[in-house]
Enzyme design. Structure first.
Site, PDB file in Angstrom:
ATOM      1  N   CYS A   8      -4.162   6.782   8.357  1.00 57.85           N
ATOM      2  CA  CYS A   8      -3.101   7.480   7.596  1.00 57.85           C
ATOM      3  C   CYS A   8      -3.453   7.612   6.118  1.00 57.85           C
ATOM      4  O   CYS A   8      -3.803   8.692   5.640  1.00 57.85           O
ATOM      5  CB  CYS A   8      -1.759   6.755   7.741  1.00 57.85           C
ATOM      6  SG  CYS A   8      -1.183   6.621   9.446  1.00 57.85           S
ATOM      7  N   ARG A   9      -3.345   6.499   5.362  1.00 57.16           N
ATOM      8  CA  ARG A   9      -3.479   6.598   3.908  1.00 57.16           C
ATOM      9  C   ARG A   9      -4.909   6.839   3.445  1.00 57.16           C
ATOM     10  O   ARG A   9      -5.171   7.775   2.674  1.00 57.16           O
ATOM     11  CB  ARG A   9      -2.933   5.311   3.247  1.00 57.16           C
ATOM     12  CG  ARG A   9      -1.427   5.175   3.358  1.00 57.16           C
ATOM     13  CD  ARG A   9      -0.976   3.768   3.047  1.00 57.16           C
ATOM     14  NE  ARG A   9      -1.438   2.809   4.049  1.00 57.16           N
ATOM     15  CZ  ARG A   9      -1.244   1.496   4.000  1.00 57.16           C
ATOM     16  NH1 ARG A   9      -0.606   0.984   2.964  1.00 57.16           N
ATOM     17  NH2 ARG A   9      -1.672   0.717   4.962  1.00 57.16           N
TER      18      ARG A   9
END
Ligand code: 4NP
Length: 154
Positions: A8-9
């Site tokens: 994700c990040r």
């Protein structure tokens, strides 16, 4: 760029920073990894892919991998997305030199008063957009700082 799952990040951070490097005609290698291994071998979360795509960045080809001690040898800077990632990275450090390479990415945005990039994994698509915008600002500050370092070395 290091987060927990590397789906994700940190993949968004990798894509954003690579885009800015290309725009500025710089040659800097960027990669991302997760402190955990659960998602190794996977492409980024579909919500991260679609968020980045909305901003013109293709991260669909990235493949998750686990952060390793050898990353301290391969990279000059290691940016942790949150304090828990920072702790896990520092646990692997072998020297003062390793330790000196690691920072929280939001330490580059002292004005926003937020230490950790929120983990959007359990949230909605909106959370991914917020994280993207945060990382976009942070990557501007990171690349400004890297450029300054290069100029000082010349
Ligand atoms: P990331 O998000 O660290 O930003 O890639 C997460 C992805 C997966 C999990 C946690 C965080 N997980 O628990 O599987």
């Amino acid at each position: 760029m290091v987060c927990l799952g590397n789906i994700c990040r940190s993949p968004m951070a990798e894509g954003i920073l690579k885009g800015k490097i290309r725009e500025r005609n710089l040659e800097i290698e960027v990669d991302s990894a997760g402190t955990g291994s659960w998602h190794a071998g996977e492409n980024p979360d579909p919500r991260a892919i679609s968020t980045a795509k909305k901003f013109g960045i293709d991260i669909s080809g990235q493949v998750a991998r686990q952060f390793s001690v050898y990353d301290f040898d391969a990279f000059d800077h290691i940016f942790a997305m949150d304090s828990s990632n920072l702790r896990d990275i520092l646990r692997l450090a072998r020297s003062k030199s390793d330790i000196s390479k690691v920072s929280l990415i939001l330490s580059y945005l002292p004005e926003i008063n937020l230490k950790d990039v929120p983990d959007p994994w359990f949230g909605s698509q909106d959370g991914f957009t917020e994280v993207f915008n945060l990382l976009d600002q942070a990557c501007d500050a990171v690349i400004d700082s890297l450029e300054k370092d290069f100029l000082q070395k010349d």
